[in-house]
Design a protein around this motif. Sequence first.
Motif, PDB file in Angstrom:
ATOM      1  N   ILE A   4       0.952  -1.583   0.108  1.00  0.00           N
ATOM      2  CA  ILE A   4       0.455  -0.274   0.033  1.00  0.00           C
ATOM      3  C   ILE A   4       0.702   1.288  -0.038  1.00  0.00           C
ATOM      4  O   ILE A   4       1.565   1.176   0.905  1.00  0.00           O
ATOM      5  N   ILE A   5       0.539   2.075  -1.140  1.00  0.00           N
ATOM      6  CA  ILE A   5       1.377   3.419  -0.986  1.00  0.00           C
ATOM      7  C   ILE A   5       0.574   4.856  -0.527  1.00  0.00           C
ATOM      8  O   ILE A   5      -0.347   4.793  -1.816  1.00  0.00           O
ATOM      9  N   LEU A   6       1.053   5.184   0.256  1.00  0.00           N
ATOM     10  CA  LEU A   6       0.003   6.115   0.409  1.00  0.00           C
ATOM     11  C   LEU A   6       0.908   7.543   0.136  1.00  0.00           C
ATOM     12  O   LEU A   6       1.595   7.564   1.052  1.00  0.00           O
ATOM     13  N   ARG A   7       0.024   8.507  -0.723  1.00  0.00           N
ATOM     14  CA  ARG A   7       0.477   9.592  -0.918  1.00  0.00           C
ATOM     15  C   ARG A   7       0.091  10.539  -0.273  1.00  0.00           C
ATOM     16  O   ARG A   7      -0.998  11.288  -0.752  1.00  0.00           O
ATOM     17  N   THR A   8       0.455  11.509   0.725  1.00  0.00           N
ATOM     18  CA  THR A   8      -0.082  12.416   1.522  1.00  0.00           C
ATOM     19  C   THR A   8       0.689  13.796   1.550  1.00  0.00           C
ATOM     20  O   THR A   8       1.956  14.130   1.052  1.00  0.00           O
ATOM     21  N   ASP A  19      -4.533  10.791  -0.076  1.00  0.00           N
ATOM     22  CA  ASP A  19      -4.754  10.536   1.591  1.00  0.00           C
ATOM     23  C   ASP A  19      -6.344  11.948   1.904  1.00  0.00           C
ATOM     24  O   ASP A  19      -6.822  12.283   2.843  1.00  0.00           O
ATOM     25  N   ASP A  20      -7.002  11.690   0.750  1.00  0.00           N
ATOM     26  CA  ASP A  20      -8.895  11.866   0.811  1.00  0.00           C
ATOM     27  C   ASP A  20      -9.499  11.033   0.618  1.00  0.00           C
ATOM     28  O   ASP A  20     -10.698  11.207  -0.102  1.00  0.00           O
ATOM     29  N   TYR A  21      -9.331   9.462   0.711  1.00  0.00           N
ATOM     30  CA  TYR A  21     -10.285   8.550   0.970  1.00  0.00           C
ATOM     31  C   TYR A  21     -10.509   7.128   2.231  1.00  0.00           C
ATOM     32  O   TYR A  21      -9.616   7.291   2.215  1.00  0.00           O
ATOM     33  N   ILE A  22     -11.687   7.795   2.709  1.00  0.00           N
ATOM     34  CA  ILE A  22     -11.990   6.697   3.614  1.00  0.00           C
ATOM     35  C   ILE A  22     -12.423   5.223   3.345  1.00  0.00           C
ATOM     36  O   ILE A  22     -13.014   5.567   2.618  1.00  0.00           O
ATOM     37  N   HIS A  23     -11.667   4.833   4.134  1.00  0.00           N
ATOM     38  CA  HIS A  23     -12.563   2.561   3.702  1.00  0.00           C
ATOM     39  C   HIS A  23     -13.134   2.873   4.389  1.00  0.00           C
ATOM     40  O   HIS A  23     -13.127   2.067   5.485  1.00  0.00           O
ATOM     41  N   THR A  73      -6.389  13.477   5.654  1.00  0.00           N
ATOM     42  CA  THR A  73      -4.607  12.543   5.772  1.00  0.00           C
ATOM     43  C   THR A  73      -4.420  11.784   6.946  1.00  0.00           C
ATOM     44  O   THR A  73      -4.994  10.141   7.108  1.00  0.00           O
ATOM     45  N   LEU A  74      -5.070  12.065   8.368  1.00  0.00           N
ATOM     46  CA  LEU A  74      -5.076  11.496   9.131  1.00  0.00           C
ATOM     47  C   LEU A  74      -5.708  10.251   9.024  1.00  0.00           C
ATOM     48  O   LEU A  74      -6.240   8.989   9.390  1.00  0.00           O
ATOM     49  N   LYS A  75      -7.756  10.363   9.065  1.00  0.00           N
ATOM     50  CA  LYS A  75      -8.718   9.690   8.885  1.00  0.00           C
ATOM     51  C   LYS A  75      -8.341   7.950   7.790  1.00  0.00           C
ATOM     52  O   LYS A  75      -9.035   7.278   8.122  1.00  0.00           O
ATOM     53  N   THR A  76      -7.697   9.295   6.597  1.00  0.00           N
ATOM     54  CA  THR A  76      -7.411   8.162   5.497  1.00  0.00           C
ATOM     55  C   THR A  76      -6.681   6.727   6.245  1.00  0.00           C
ATOM     56  O   THR A  76      -7.095   5.329   5.793  1.00  0.00           O
ATOM     57  N   LEU A  77      -5.470   7.211   6.684  1.00  0.00           N
ATOM     58  CA  LEU A  77      -4.570   6.249   7.147  1.00  0.00           C
ATOM     59  C   LEU A  77      -5.342   5.634   8.107  1.00  0.00           C
ATOM     60  O   LEU A  77      -4.842   3.976   8.546  1.00  0.00           O
ATOM     61  N   HIS A  91       4.844  14.785   1.356  1.00  0.00           N
ATOM     62  CA  HIS A  91       4.743  16.041   1.123  1.00  0.00           C
ATOM     63  C   HIS A  91       4.724  17.461   1.634  1.00  0.00           C
ATOM     64  O   HIS A  91       3.812  17.640   1.404  1.00  0.00           O
ATOM     65  N   ASN A  92       5.407  18.253   2.561  1.00  0.00           N
ATOM     66  CA  ASN A  92       5.130  19.629   2.964  1.00  0.00           C
ATOM     67  C   ASN A  92       4.113  19.417   4.391  1.00  0.00           C
ATOM     68  O   ASN A  92       3.380  20.369   4.138  1.00  0.00           O
ATOM     69  N   SER A  93       3.631  18.085   4.395  1.00  0.00           N
ATOM     70  CA  SER A  93       3.142  18.342   5.546  1.00  0.00           C
ATOM     71  C   SER A  93       3.700  18.540   7.115  1.00  0.00           C
ATOM     72  O   SER A  93       5.099  19.070   7.182  1.00  0.00           O
ATOM     73  N   ASP A  94       2.727  19.247   7.895  1.00  0.00           N
ATOM     74  CA  ASP A  94       3.572  20.294   9.139  1.00  0.00           C
ATOM     75  C   ASP A  94       3.644  19.170  10.446  1.00  0.00           C
ATOM     76  O   ASP A  94       3.822  17.856   9.748  1.00  0.00           O
ATOM     77  N   ASN A  95       5.383  19.134  10.623  1.00  0.00           N
ATOM     78  CA  ASN A  95       5.709  18.490  11.562  1.00  0.00           C
ATOM     79  C   ASN A  95       4.480  17.162  12.613  1.00  0.00           C
ATOM     80  O   ASN A  95       4.790  17.285  12.664  1.00  0.00           O
ATOM     81  N   GLU A  96       3.420  19.024  13.528  1.00  0.00           N
ATOM     82  CA  GLU A  96       2.856  17.678  13.744  1.00  0.00           C
ATOM     83  C   GLU A  96       2.367  16.834  13.410  1.00  0.00           C
ATOM     84  O   GLU A  96       2.119  16.028  13.499  1.00  0.00           O
TER      85      GLU A  96
END
Length: 286
Positions: free
Chosen positions: A15-19, A147-151, A42-46, A72-77
Amino acid sequence: MGKIELKRPVKSLQIILRTCASVTMLTQSKNRIFNEPKYNYTLKTLNSLINSINYNKELFKHIKLKLTIIDHNSDNETTTKLKNILDKQLFESEFKKLEFEQYKQLIKPINHQGKKVTQNQMSNMSNIHQSLDLAKNCEDLIYFVEDDYIHKPEAIEEMIYAYERISSIINKELILCPADYPYLYNKIDNSNIFLGNKYHWRTIAETLCTFLTSRHIINKHWEKFTKACMEEHYPFEKPFHEIYESETCLSPLPSLAVHFTNINSTYGVSPFVDYEKLWKESKIND
Protein backbone atom coordinates in the motif's frame (compact mmCIF):
# COMPACT_ATOMS: atom_id res chain seq x y z
CA MET A 1 -21.70 -21.14 -8.72
CA GLY A 2 -19.78 -24.21 -7.65
CA LYS A 3 -16.10 -24.30 -6.82
CA ILE A 4 -13.80 -21.82 -8.57
CA GLU A 5 -10.15 -22.78 -8.78
CA LEU A 6 -7.99 -19.81 -7.73
CA LYS A 7 -5.33 -19.86 -10.41
CA ARG A 8 -4.15 -16.38 -9.47
CA PRO A 9 -3.39 -16.25 -5.70
CA VAL A 10 -2.18 -12.95 -4.26
CA LYS A 11 1.35 -13.17 -2.85
CA SER A 12 1.83 -9.69 -1.40
CA LEU A 13 0.25 -6.26 -1.08
CA GLN A 14 2.16 -2.98 -0.99
CA ILE A 15 0.00 0.00 0.00
CA ILE A 16 1.47 3.35 -1.04
CA LEU A 17 -0.27 6.30 0.58
CA ARG A 18 0.55 9.71 -0.88
CA THR A 19 0.11 12.47 1.70
CA CYS A 20 0.20 16.27 1.58
CA ALA A 21 -1.61 17.79 4.54
CA SER A 22 -0.60 21.33 3.55
CA VAL A 23 -2.82 21.50 0.42
CA THR A 24 -6.54 21.70 1.14
CA MET A 25 -7.77 21.09 -2.42
CA LEU A 26 -5.54 20.44 -5.42
CA THR A 27 -7.64 21.85 -8.27
CA GLN A 28 -10.85 23.14 -6.68
CA SER A 29 -11.71 26.20 -4.62
CA LYS A 30 -14.72 24.69 -2.80
CA ASN A 31 -14.56 23.28 0.72
CA ARG A 32 -14.38 19.58 1.44
CA ILE A 33 -17.19 17.64 3.08
CA PHE A 34 -17.38 18.66 6.78
CA ASN A 35 -15.00 21.59 6.09
CA GLU A 36 -12.26 20.16 8.32
CA PRO A 37 -8.52 20.95 8.14
CA LYS A 38 -6.76 18.83 5.51
CA TYR A 39 -4.68 16.93 8.07
CA ASN A 40 -7.85 15.37 9.48
CA TYR A 41 -8.60 13.77 6.10
CA THR A 42 -5.01 12.56 5.85
CA LEU A 43 -5.06 10.97 9.32
CA LYS A 44 -8.50 9.44 8.81
CA THR A 45 -7.40 7.92 5.51
CA LEU A 46 -4.49 6.20 7.25
CA ASN A 47 -6.72 5.14 10.15
CA SER A 48 -9.27 3.64 7.78
CA LEU A 49 -6.57 1.68 5.94
CA ILE A 50 -5.23 0.24 9.19
CA ASN A 51 -8.72 -0.68 10.40
CA SER A 52 -9.35 -2.36 7.06
CA ILE A 53 -6.10 -4.34 7.38
CA ASN A 54 -7.03 -5.39 10.92
CA TYR A 55 -10.52 -6.41 9.80
CA ASN A 56 -9.04 -9.69 8.58
CA LYS A 57 -5.66 -10.26 10.24
CA GLU A 58 -5.73 -13.92 9.26
CA LEU A 59 -5.48 -12.91 5.62
CA PHE A 60 -2.05 -11.38 6.18
CA LYS A 61 -0.63 -14.52 7.73
CA HIS A 62 -0.49 -15.78 4.14
CA ILE A 63 0.05 -12.53 2.21
CA LYS A 64 3.02 -10.20 2.72
CA LEU A 65 1.99 -6.67 3.62
CA LYS A 66 3.79 -3.35 3.65
CA LEU A 67 2.42 0.18 4.00
CA THR A 68 4.51 3.08 2.71
CA ILE A 69 3.73 6.78 3.14
CA ILE A 70 5.29 9.25 0.70
CA ASP A 71 4.76 12.71 2.13
CA HIS A 72 5.29 16.22 0.83
CA ASN A 73 5.15 19.37 2.94
CA SER A 74 2.93 18.11 5.75
CA ASP A 75 3.62 20.00 8.98
CA ASN A 76 5.76 18.45 11.72
CA GLU A 77 2.79 17.70 13.97
CA THR A 78 1.00 15.77 11.24
CA THR A 79 4.08 13.81 10.14
CA THR A 80 4.81 12.92 13.78
CA LYS A 81 1.25 11.60 14.17
CA LEU A 82 1.52 9.60 10.95
CA LYS A 83 4.82 8.05 12.03
CA ASN A 84 3.49 7.27 15.51
CA ILE A 85 0.47 5.49 14.04
CA LEU A 86 2.71 3.39 11.79
CA ASP A 87 5.12 2.56 14.63
CA LYS A 88 2.32 0.97 16.65
CA GLN A 89 1.37 -1.51 13.92
CA LEU A 90 2.63 -5.08 13.62
CA PHE A 91 3.00 -5.03 9.84
CA GLU A 92 5.98 -3.63 7.93
CA SER A 93 5.85 0.08 7.18
CA GLU A 94 7.98 3.03 6.18
CA PHE A 95 7.71 6.82 5.94
CA LYS A 96 9.39 8.58 3.03
CA LYS A 97 9.74 12.20 2.04
CA LEU A 98 8.90 13.10 -1.54
CA GLU A 99 12.02 13.66 -3.64
CA PHE A 100 10.37 16.67 -5.24
CA GLU A 101 13.42 18.39 -6.73
CA GLN A 102 14.39 15.20 -8.55
CA TYR A 103 11.00 14.48 -10.09
CA LYS A 104 9.82 17.99 -10.94
CA GLN A 105 12.70 18.31 -13.40
CA LEU A 106 10.91 15.70 -15.54
CA ILE A 107 7.63 17.65 -15.75
CA LYS A 108 6.76 19.79 -18.77
CA PRO A 109 5.98 23.28 -17.39
CA ILE A 110 3.04 23.91 -19.77
CA ASN A 111 0.04 21.58 -19.67
CA HIS A 112 -2.20 20.30 -22.48
CA GLN A 113 -4.49 23.32 -22.10
CA GLY A 114 -1.58 25.68 -22.68
CA LYS A 115 -1.46 26.77 -19.05
CA LYS A 116 1.43 26.77 -16.60
CA VAL A 117 1.49 23.71 -14.35
CA THR A 118 1.08 24.80 -10.72
CA GLN A 119 3.56 23.88 -7.99
CA ASN A 120 0.85 21.89 -6.20
CA GLN A 121 0.15 19.89 -9.34
CA MET A 122 3.87 19.32 -9.84
CA SER A 123 4.03 18.00 -6.29
CA ASN A 124 1.14 15.65 -7.00
CA MET A 125 2.69 14.41 -10.26
CA SER A 126 6.05 13.91 -8.57
CA ASN A 127 4.48 11.89 -5.78
CA ILE A 128 2.72 9.63 -8.27
CA HIS A 129 5.99 9.19 -10.16
CA GLN A 130 7.92 8.26 -7.01
CA SER A 131 5.13 5.83 -6.09
CA LEU A 132 5.38 4.17 -9.50
CA ASP A 133 9.16 3.85 -9.19
CA LEU A 134 8.63 2.10 -5.87
CA ALA A 135 5.87 -0.10 -7.30
CA LYS A 136 7.77 -1.44 -10.29
CA ASN A 137 9.96 -3.52 -7.97
CA CYS A 138 7.17 -4.80 -5.72
CA GLU A 139 6.47 -8.52 -5.62
CA ASP A 140 2.78 -8.54 -6.58
CA LEU A 141 -0.12 -6.14 -5.90
CA ILE A 142 0.18 -2.40 -5.26
CA TYR A 143 -2.55 -0.16 -3.91
CA PHE A 144 -1.98 3.52 -4.72
CA VAL A 145 -4.00 5.74 -2.36
CA GLU A 146 -4.57 9.48 -2.12
CA ASP A 147 -4.97 10.97 1.35
CA ASP A 148 -8.68 11.80 1.15
CA TYR A 149 -10.19 8.32 0.68
CA ILE A 150 -11.83 6.80 3.74
CA HIS A 151 -12.30 3.05 3.53
CA LYS A 152 -14.92 0.69 4.84
CA PRO A 153 -13.52 -1.97 7.21
CA GLU A 154 -14.01 -4.72 4.62
CA ALA A 155 -12.34 -2.79 1.77
CA ILE A 156 -8.88 -4.42 1.72
CA GLU A 157 -10.24 -7.92 2.23
CA GLU A 158 -12.77 -7.50 -0.56
CA MET A 159 -10.22 -6.12 -3.03
CA ILE A 160 -7.78 -8.99 -2.43
CA TYR A 161 -10.41 -11.73 -2.62
CA ALA A 162 -12.10 -10.12 -5.63
CA TYR A 163 -8.74 -9.83 -7.40
CA GLU A 164 -8.00 -13.51 -6.85
CA ARG A 165 -11.46 -14.63 -7.90
CA ILE A 166 -12.06 -12.44 -10.96
CA SER A 167 -8.50 -12.70 -12.26
CA SER A 168 -8.74 -16.48 -12.00
CA ILE A 169 -12.02 -16.50 -13.95
CA ILE A 170 -10.95 -14.27 -16.84
CA ASN A 171 -7.25 -15.20 -16.73
CA LYS A 172 -6.12 -11.56 -16.77
CA GLU A 173 -4.48 -9.10 -14.42
CA LEU A 174 -6.78 -6.33 -13.17
CA ILE A 175 -7.08 -2.71 -12.08
CA LEU A 176 -9.44 -2.23 -9.13
CA CYS A 177 -10.80 1.17 -8.14
CA PRO A 178 -12.27 1.10 -4.59
CA ALA A 179 -14.70 3.97 -5.16
CA ASP A 180 -18.05 3.94 -6.92
CA TYR A 181 -17.88 7.48 -8.32
CA PRO A 182 -21.03 9.51 -9.05
CA TYR A 183 -19.74 10.50 -12.51
CA LEU A 184 -19.99 6.86 -13.62
CA TYR A 185 -23.77 7.35 -13.73
CA ASN A 186 -23.83 10.45 -15.93
CA LYS A 187 -23.83 8.57 -19.22
CA ILE A 188 -24.80 5.24 -20.75
CA ASP A 189 -21.90 2.79 -20.76
CA ASN A 190 -21.89 -0.94 -21.24
CA SER A 191 -20.57 -2.81 -18.19
CA ASN A 192 -19.73 -6.41 -17.43
CA ILE A 193 -20.68 -7.51 -13.90
CA PHE A 194 -18.59 -9.90 -11.80
CA LEU A 195 -19.04 -11.44 -8.38
CA GLY A 196 -16.29 -10.62 -5.94
CA ASN A 197 -16.22 -11.85 -2.35
CA LYS A 198 -19.23 -10.02 -0.89
CA TYR A 199 -19.64 -7.27 -3.50
CA HIS A 200 -20.50 -7.01 -7.15
CA TRP A 201 -17.87 -5.44 -9.41
CA ARG A 202 -18.45 -3.78 -12.78
CA THR A 203 -16.15 -2.82 -15.60
CA ILE A 204 -15.38 0.89 -15.95
CA ALA A 205 -13.24 2.94 -18.32
CA GLU A 206 -12.15 5.77 -16.00
CA THR A 207 -10.67 6.22 -12.52
CA LEU A 208 -8.90 8.90 -10.57
CA CYS A 209 -5.45 8.22 -9.06
CA THR A 210 -6.49 5.78 -6.32
CA PHE A 211 -6.46 2.20 -7.58
CA LEU A 212 -5.04 -1.28 -6.99
CA THR A 213 -3.18 -3.26 -9.62
CA SER A 214 -0.27 -5.63 -10.11
CA ARG A 215 3.42 -5.06 -10.79
CA HIS A 216 2.84 -6.82 -14.11
CA ILE A 217 0.35 -4.13 -15.22
CA ILE A 218 2.64 -1.32 -14.01
CA ASN A 219 5.63 -2.62 -15.97
CA LYS A 220 3.55 -3.55 -19.02
CA HIS A 221 2.19 0.01 -19.33
CA TRP A 222 5.12 1.87 -17.79
CA GLU A 223 5.35 4.59 -20.44
CA LYS A 224 1.67 5.52 -20.16
CA PHE A 225 1.66 5.48 -16.35
CA THR A 226 4.71 7.73 -16.16
CA LYS A 227 3.42 9.95 -18.97
CA ALA A 228 0.76 11.18 -16.52
CA CYS A 229 3.59 12.23 -14.21
CA MET A 230 5.52 14.22 -16.80
CA GLU A 231 2.72 15.97 -18.73
CA GLU A 232 -0.45 17.43 -17.23
CA HIS A 233 -3.27 16.10 -19.41
CA TYR A 234 -6.93 17.01 -19.54
CA PRO A 235 -8.44 15.16 -17.88
CA PHE A 236 -5.43 14.53 -15.68
CA GLU A 237 -5.87 10.73 -15.70
CA LYS A 238 -6.17 10.45 -19.51
CA PRO A 239 -3.06 8.21 -19.89
CA PHE A 240 -4.54 5.84 -17.30
CA HIS A 241 -7.81 5.71 -19.21
CA GLU A 242 -5.91 4.71 -22.36
CA ILE A 243 -4.56 1.71 -20.42
CA TYR A 244 -8.08 0.68 -19.46
CA GLU A 245 -8.96 0.34 -23.13
CA SER A 246 -6.96 -2.89 -23.22
CA GLU A 247 -7.04 -3.95 -19.55
CA THR A 248 -9.92 -4.85 -17.24
CA CYS A 249 -10.71 -2.07 -14.78
CA LEU A 250 -13.40 -2.63 -12.14
CA SER A 251 -15.17 -0.71 -9.39
CA PRO A 252 -17.39 -2.13 -6.60
CA LEU A 253 -21.14 -1.88 -6.13
CA PRO A 254 -21.65 -0.25 -3.66
CA SER A 255 -18.46 1.68 -2.86
CA LEU A 256 -15.66 0.35 -0.65
CA ALA A 257 -14.11 3.79 -0.12
CA VAL A 258 -15.42 7.33 -0.32
CA HIS A 259 -13.52 10.23 -1.87
CA PHE A 260 -13.97 13.06 0.63
CA THR A 261 -13.81 15.96 -1.77
CA ASN A 262 -16.49 18.68 -1.96
CA ILE A 263 -20.03 17.35 -1.73
CA ASN A 264 -21.09 18.70 -5.15
CA SER A 265 -18.25 17.02 -7.02
CA THR A 266 -19.13 14.19 -9.40
CA TYR A 267 -15.75 12.73 -8.44
CA GLY A 268 -16.67 12.64 -4.77
CA VAL A 269 -19.35 11.20 -2.55
CA SER A 270 -20.36 7.72 -3.65
CA PRO A 271 -24.09 6.87 -3.75
CA PHE A 272 -25.79 4.76 -1.06
CA VAL A 273 -23.00 5.14 1.52
CA ASP A 274 -23.43 6.67 4.96
CA TYR A 275 -20.38 8.92 4.64
CA GLU A 276 -21.03 10.69 7.96
CA LYS A 277 -20.90 7.34 9.77
CA LEU A 278 -17.77 6.39 7.82
CA TRP A 279 -16.12 9.68 8.83
CA LYS A 280 -16.91 9.29 12.53
CA GLU A 281 -15.76 5.68 12.68
CA SER A 282 -12.44 6.32 10.96
CA LYS A 283 -10.22 6.18 14.02
CA ILE A 284 -7.76 3.63 15.32
CA ASN A 285 -9.52 0.96 17.36
CA ASP A 286 -7.45 0.11 20.43
